[in-house]
Design a protein around this motif. Sequence first.
Motif: not given
Length: 307
Positions: A232, A223, A229-230, A219-220
């Motif tokens: 990720i 990002r 975000e949608e 996740s990191q």
Amino acid sequence: MTAITAALVKDLRTQSGAGMMDCKKALTETNGDIEAAIDWLRTKGLATAAKKSGRVAAEGLVAVSANGTTGAVVEVNAETDFVGRNEDFQALVKGIASVATEKGDDVEAIKASPFPGGSSTVEEKLTDAIATIGENMALRRAAFLSVEKGVVASYVHNAVADGLGKIGILVALKSDGDTEKLAVLGKQIAMHVAATSPQSIGVDDLDPEAVERERAVLSQQARESGKPEEIIGKMVEGRISKFYKEVVLLEQTFVVDGENTVKAAIDLVAKEIGAPIEVVGMVRFAVGEGIEKEESDFAAEVAAAAR
């Protein structure tokens, strides 16, 4: 605040393969937490996943003893690799493995049990071997697998003698099918386990903390790549599926054929023998994994011995 020592930096560098300054910065950012520092380096693309358990740092032998529906594997450590070639030491380790097939994985119970063919206990035989061979030795660990119906198969990699080597594997297959064909499949799966070192048999029994840790790193990374975000979430789930294929036995590509997953290969044999097959146990011991061993100057040791 944890002191960021040179030893700590060296340890992180050994585990991660990252540069010294990157390791120092990672430790500073994570207050000296090695595990967190490895994750920090991975999010920056500076390291791959570390496998601390793969760091072999002690000598000795692993022995396996399998007999139909039961099997045991033990690890006995010594100070030098030379001892592994000693026939008396080999006989000792093999005898301990046979005791483990009766006593299970309780190390203390194994040590208190009679050694095969004599009146001495396993612990007394170890003590005698230490005095005779001149090196410290220890029964480090043992594992035991059994099935009511099916087979427990074994495999030893880098074997120095029958059932003895540097890596020992047990695989338990539960099935009502032909035991000879099950034994062949079991050994193939054991060889696969030796090569790939899976963390679990199936997805459901994979350590949840390991999955969440991987998910957090992925996740990191997503990002920091600037993805919205949608997007990720989908990216992470796709990469988690890839993670499963790397560390879960049934999801891995079977090394024997290089095409099917292990699960698919098992299903093919199950169809052939007309009975379901379930992998209900898996053990992989590698000599010295996870043990820190003090580094030494071998030339200096020889010179000192000569003096």
